[in-house]
Design a protein around this motif. Sequence first.
Motif, mmCIF file in Angstrom:
data_model
loop_
_atom_site.group_PDB
_atom_site.id
_atom_site.type_symbol
_atom_site.label_atom_id
_atom_site.label_comp_id
_atom_site.label_asym_id
_atom_site.label_seq_id
_atom_site.Cartn_x
_atom_site.Cartn_y
_atom_site.Cartn_z
ATOM 1 N N VAL A 213 4.786 2.559 1.897
ATOM 2 C CA VAL A 213 4.544 3.654 0.959
ATOM 3 C C VAL A 213 3.809 4.781 1.685
ATOM 4 C CG1 VAL A 213 3.438 4.314 -1.198
ATOM 5 C CG2 VAL A 213 4.482 2.055 -0.980
ATOM 6 N N LYS A 214 4.341 5.988 1.614
ATOM 7 C CA LYS A 214 3.725 7.174 2.196
ATOM 8 C C LYS A 214 3.271 8.077 1.045
ATOM 9 C CE LYS A 214 5.060 5.532 6.107
ATOM 10 N NZ LYS A 214 4.086 4.796 6.952
ATOM 11 N N LEU A 215 1.963 8.147 0.858
ATOM 12 C CA LEU A 215 1.405 8.870 -0.282
ATOM 13 C C LEU A 215 0.898 10.232 0.176
ATOM 14 C CD1 LEU A 215 -0.670 7.306 -3.097
ATOM 15 C CD2 LEU A 215 -1.394 9.471 -2.159
ATOM 16 N N HIS A 216 1.300 11.274 -0.543
ATOM 17 C CA HIS A 216 0.883 12.646 -0.269
ATOM 18 C C HIS A 216 0.106 13.147 -1.490
ATOM 19 C CE1 HIS A 216 3.535 12.604 3.209
ATOM 20 N NE2 HIS A 216 4.506 12.163 2.419
ATOM 21 N N ALA A 244 11.094 0.537 -6.133
ATOM 22 C CA ALA A 244 11.533 1.326 -4.979
ATOM 23 C C ALA A 244 11.552 0.486 -3.712
ATOM 24 C CB ALA A 244 10.612 2.535 -4.803
ATOM 25 N N LEU A 245 10.563 -0.376 -3.530
ATOM 26 C CA LEU A 245 10.522 -1.211 -2.325
ATOM 27 C C LEU A 245 11.592 -2.286 -2.343
ATOM 28 C CD1 LEU A 245 6.639 -1.634 -2.034
ATOM 29 C CD2 LEU A 245 8.098 -0.269 -0.549
ATOM 30 N N ARG A 246 11.853 -2.855 -3.509
ATOM 31 C CA ARG A 246 12.837 -3.935 -3.600
ATOM 32 C C ARG A 246 14.258 -3.443 -3.394
ATOM 33 N NH1 ARG A 246 11.380 -8.840 -6.015
ATOM 34 N NH2 ARG A 246 9.199 -8.941 -6.704
ATOM 35 N N HIS A 247 14.563 -2.231 -3.825
ATOM 36 C CA HIS A 247 15.933 -1.730 -3.787
ATOM 37 C C HIS A 247 16.164 -0.732 -2.664
ATOM 38 C CE1 HIS A 247 15.448 -3.223 -7.954
ATOM 39 N NE2 HIS A 247 16.711 -3.571 -7.831
ATOM 40 N N SER A 248 15.354 -0.789 -1.630
ATOM 41 C CA SER A 248 15.558 0.048 -0.457
ATOM 42 C C SER A 248 15.413 -0.807 0.792
ATOM 43 C CB SER A 248 14.553 1.212 -0.430
ATOM 44 O OG SER A 248 13.218 0.727 -0.423
ATOM 45 N N SER A 249 15.960 -0.314 1.880
ATOM 46 C CA SER A 249 15.949 -1.064 3.129
ATOM 47 C C SER A 249 14.523 -1.205 3.654
ATOM 48 C CB SER A 249 16.824 -0.341 4.159
ATOM 49 O OG SER A 249 16.782 -1.022 5.403
ATOM 50 N N PRO A 250 14.211 -2.351 4.304
ATOM 51 C CA PRO A 250 12.839 -2.539 4.818
ATOM 52 C C PRO A 250 12.440 -1.548 5.901
ATOM 53 C CG PRO A 250 14.012 -4.639 4.688
ATOM 54 C CD PRO A 250 15.021 -3.568 4.452
ATOM 55 N N ASP A 251 13.391 -0.871 6.532
ATOM 56 C CA ASP A 251 13.041 0.088 7.577
ATOM 57 C C ASP A 251 12.934 1.512 7.050
ATOM 58 O OD1 ASP A 251 15.683 0.347 6.974
ATOM 59 O OD2 ASP A 251 16.393 0.456 9.044
ATOM 60 N N THR A 252 12.949 1.694 5.727
ATOM 61 C CA THR A 252 12.785 3.022 5.130
ATOM 62 C C THR A 252 11.438 3.116 4.435
ATOM 63 O OG1 THR A 252 13.866 2.321 3.074
ATOM 64 C CG2 THR A 252 15.272 3.263 4.798
ATOM 65 N N SER A 253 11.034 4.323 4.142
ATOM 66 C CA SER A 253 9.754 4.579 3.489
ATOM 67 C C SER A 253 9.973 4.977 2.032
ATOM 68 C CB SER A 253 8.982 5.689 4.212
ATOM 69 O OG SER A 253 8.702 5.318 5.546
ATOM 70 N N VAL A 254 8.951 4.751 1.242
ATOM 71 C CA VAL A 254 8.916 5.206 -0.150
ATOM 72 C C VAL A 254 7.879 6.330 -0.223
ATOM 73 C CG1 VAL A 254 8.402 4.586 -2.524
ATOM 74 C CG2 VAL A 254 9.616 2.976 -1.056
ATOM 75 N N VAL A 255 8.325 7.496 -0.629
ATOM 76 C CA VAL A 255 7.482 8.696 -0.611
ATOM 77 C C VAL A 255 6.910 8.915 -2.008
ATOM 78 C CG1 VAL A 255 7.393 11.164 -0.107
ATOM 79 C CG2 VAL A 255 8.904 9.675 1.213
ATOM 80 N N THR A 268 5.372 11.413 -8.426
ATOM 81 C CA THR A 268 6.799 11.326 -8.107
ATOM 82 C C THR A 268 7.008 10.267 -7.032
ATOM 83 O OG1 THR A 268 7.036 13.675 -8.588
ATOM 84 C CG2 THR A 268 8.842 12.614 -7.427
ATOM 85 N N VAL A 269 7.910 9.333 -7.298
ATOM 86 C CA VAL A 269 8.236 8.244 -6.370
ATOM 87 C C VAL A 269 9.695 8.394 -5.968
ATOM 88 C CG1 VAL A 269 8.335 5.747 -6.047
ATOM 89 C CG2 VAL A 269 6.539 6.737 -7.468
ATOM 90 N N ASP A 270 9.955 8.568 -4.679
ATOM 91 C CA ASP A 270 11.309 8.712 -4.143
ATOM 92 C C ASP A 270 11.570 7.589 -3.153
ATOM 93 O OD1 ASP A 270 12.422 11.162 -5.304
ATOM 94 O OD2 ASP A 270 10.762 12.153 -4.290
ATOM 95 N N ASP A 271 12.726 6.946 -3.299
ATOM 96 C CA ASP A 271 13.125 5.926 -2.333
ATOM 97 C C ASP A 271 14.495 6.268 -1.776
ATOM 98 O OD1 ASP A 271 15.374 4.197 -3.691
ATOM 99 O OD2 ASP A 271 13.837 4.446 -5.241
#
Length: 499
Positions: A213-216, A244-255, A268-271
């Motif tokens: 998770v990348k929080l801004h 968002a974490l479950r339905h995205s690839s482990p090598d991607t970030s959740v913004v 706002t949570v984007d995956d």
Amino acid sequence: MIEIPELAFGGLAAGTVSALALGSGLWRSRRERARLRQEMTGLRHQAEQSARAGAEEAERIRQAFTAELEHLATRRMPAEASRTAHPHVPVPGPVGPEGAATEPVLAALRTAVLQERKRVDAAARAGMRGTTREIQASLYRLQDILHGLQQRYDEPELAQDLYSLDHENEQSLRRAQVAAVVCGAWVGLAREESHLVDAVTGGQARLSGYRRVKLHNHLDPGTALVSHAVEPVAIIAAELLDNALRHSSPDTSVVVNLEHVHNGVAVTVDDAGVGMAPDERAAAQRVVAGTDPIMFSDLGDPPRMGLAAIGQLTRQFDLSVDLSTPSPYGGVRAVLLVDKHLLSHIDPALRPAAASTSPSTRTGEVPRPEPLAEHAEPAERAERAEHAEHTHAPAQPASGPDRPAPGHDRPVSDSDRPVPVDDQPTPGPDQPAPAVDDLPRRRRRQVSPDQAAMIRPSAAETAAAPARSPEETAAALGALQSATAAARDAARSEGTAPR
């Protein structure tokens, strides 16, 4: 005088006339009887035809009604029963006009099935609510035991294992809490007013993949939540991040972006995951809106309780979640809107946000200016001098549940910590006890935003840093404990060590 032949002729004529009249009447009577007989025969034939037609019509109606009842029992009633749970299931219409009489049957069936579903669902919720209450109490007891062990033992490897167990227990507690919320239970925890970024970070800390998770944080410093909205926002943030974490690839970030909007604050949570089809997104939006009642039978097998818990919380605490927009990264965008009446303000100089949270990008993150020393009152100058003396004194590192061990960088929120209580230092053996009014108080160390930014590594540095081995973690923790012990010994030798 009339003669006999004339009389005989007259009688004969009269008899002939009488016979003719009688014969004519008989003939007319016979012809009338024949006509009546013919009419009766026709009527009898018509009656037989009518009876035959009536029997045929009755047989046709009986057969049609039997077919309609069979169609009602085998097709329409099962479809109507399924439609109460699945609104998209079509219900066939009647076979013929005779089926109009069966519409009240379907209406009564619909009402009875809905009432029975509500009764069964209420019983299931009550049973599940009692079970989750026991599970939550047990997990809270386990959490207290783990925190006590973390404070009691100083072995690095054991401490690392205890923190790992604490994190696993936190995830189990989150799942039990979500199940309880879906069953209509209270959220389970009462919080004080906390920074909104701390609530979001606290929800992030309850997940296994929180490092992605990348929080801004784009909020004004001190933007906070009222007490009763802290835990619901943390739960909703945790569930949105978990999806968002479950339905995205482990090598991607959740913004995650925290921004001010006209009516409050938007989270706002984007995956960059697989996304959802339009019908799936519409169904999920109906669930998180919380407008329609949700039943256990609608959650699938195994039940998916995350969105259902969000729907319960949005309805109870006047929050809003939107899933109608796809993410620019190809996945799903979830927006949590916190209205103004749920927001508060905390002075960031007196009570800063947790050190593990993302710093604000706002330029206003500067402590409020204090009056100059020459214009301040003597009491204020003495208080600031005392505060500076305690600030520059050796700081005691936090331990226990408030601070993760090195190598276990789980973010911790202030909303998950107990309220700090001022304590009194113990005077040295050669020092007289101070007066009651002059007792110094231990204060929180104030760290400026610039210092926090220098101490806290950036997201890129954290992502690029290799994972520590158990030996490195143990060595780092051992060095920290040795330095802590040395600082305490030095403070005790000077007679200024806090209790």
